[in-house]
Design a protein around this motif. Sequence first.
Motif, PDB file in Angstrom:
ATOM      1  N   GLY A   1      31.009   1.532-105.889  1.00 37.23           N
ATOM      2  CA  GLY A   1      30.494   1.455-105.003  1.00 37.23           C
ATOM      3  C   GLY A   1      29.021   2.171-104.436  1.00 37.23           C
ATOM      4  O   GLY A   1      28.459   2.572-105.621  1.00 37.23           O
ATOM      5  N   SER A   2      28.687   1.748-103.453  1.00 37.84           N
ATOM      6  CA  SER A   2      27.003   1.868-103.421  1.00 37.84           C
ATOM      7  C   SER A   2      27.066   3.502-102.890  1.00 37.84           C
ATOM      8  O   SER A   2      25.722   4.042-103.346  1.00 37.84           O
ATOM      9  CB  SER A   2      26.499   1.192-102.421  1.00 37.84           C
ATOM     10  OG  SER A   2      27.146   1.207-101.148  1.00 37.84           O
ATOM     11  N   THR A   3      27.933   4.169-102.524  1.00 34.31           N
ATOM     12  CA  THR A   3      27.852   5.525-102.071  1.00 34.31           C
ATOM     13  C   THR A   3      29.047   6.291-102.429  1.00 34.31           C
ATOM     14  O   THR A   3      29.920   6.006-102.178  1.00 34.31           O
ATOM     15  CB  THR A   3      27.739   5.676-100.529  1.00 34.31           C
ATOM     16  OG1 THR A   3      26.636   4.684-100.050  1.00 34.31           O
ATOM     17  CG2 THR A   3      27.418   7.114-100.030  1.00 34.31           C
TER      18      THR A   3
END
Length: 287
Positions: free
Chosen positions: A82-84
Amino acid sequence: MKKTLSLSLLLLAFGFIVKAQNLQAVTDIGNTTNNALFINGSGKYNTIGNYNGLMLYFYNGAGYVDVMNPSTSVFSPLWLRGSTIQTNNRLLINNATDDGNTALLVNGNIKTNGYNYRAFTADLVSGYTTIDISENNNRRAFMGYSTGSNIVTFGAVDDNGTERGLYLHRLSGNVGIGAYNPQSKLAVAGTITAHRVRVTTNPADWPDYVFHENYSLPSLQAVKQYVNTHKHLPDIPSAGEVEKNGQDLGEMNKQLLKKVEELTLYIIQQQEQITALNERLKKVEKQ
């Protein structure tokens, strides 16, 4: 008897139904829930079997997410995609000790794979901590802090551990050593100790022009009048100017060399006058 048998069969069937409603059965039929998943123990994870798996459990007042073989306690990497990735409080990695304040605590190295560089912190000796920046796992540059002496050090070493030069570079900025607000490219509040200092200058400004034929050498009378009025040599800053602005070592050396060369010309002139007077004296004595 019939009623008792029917009730027994019903209870048995209900037992099979309840038993079938385990986590495997729920996920097999694709059931979902809008409720939070609450786990309050570690159960019998150490008896699961001799194979790797992902485990989410609660033990001794802390929550764990592990990828491991429960029988051998061999851990495998845990990938967080995931990007965050967000935490509301603090994140502790690899059994790092919680200090109650720091947002991210890591027991071990912190590595970034971009351009094959990595940065990590290491406590080399008691009371001395460094931040190292390296390439291909070889040490390159470091910044250290000694809690005992309150000294911050910067350094650079090669693959063999030999110390190398360290360059502090900023396109438009100044560097201060002991100077809180440096007004030049390098400001040092203290003494500089060096084996050699090299100051570059424009060759056209070097005082060799004093020896050119077109140079106008001031008369000694003019120099005398200037000194009597200003109390310092021409082209040399006064004590007040040095106290206010300091002195430019390169410029000062040029001006001092200029005065030495002018003095040399004065001595040559006086020697020529002395030689001429001696010749005249010899002629007078012969008469």
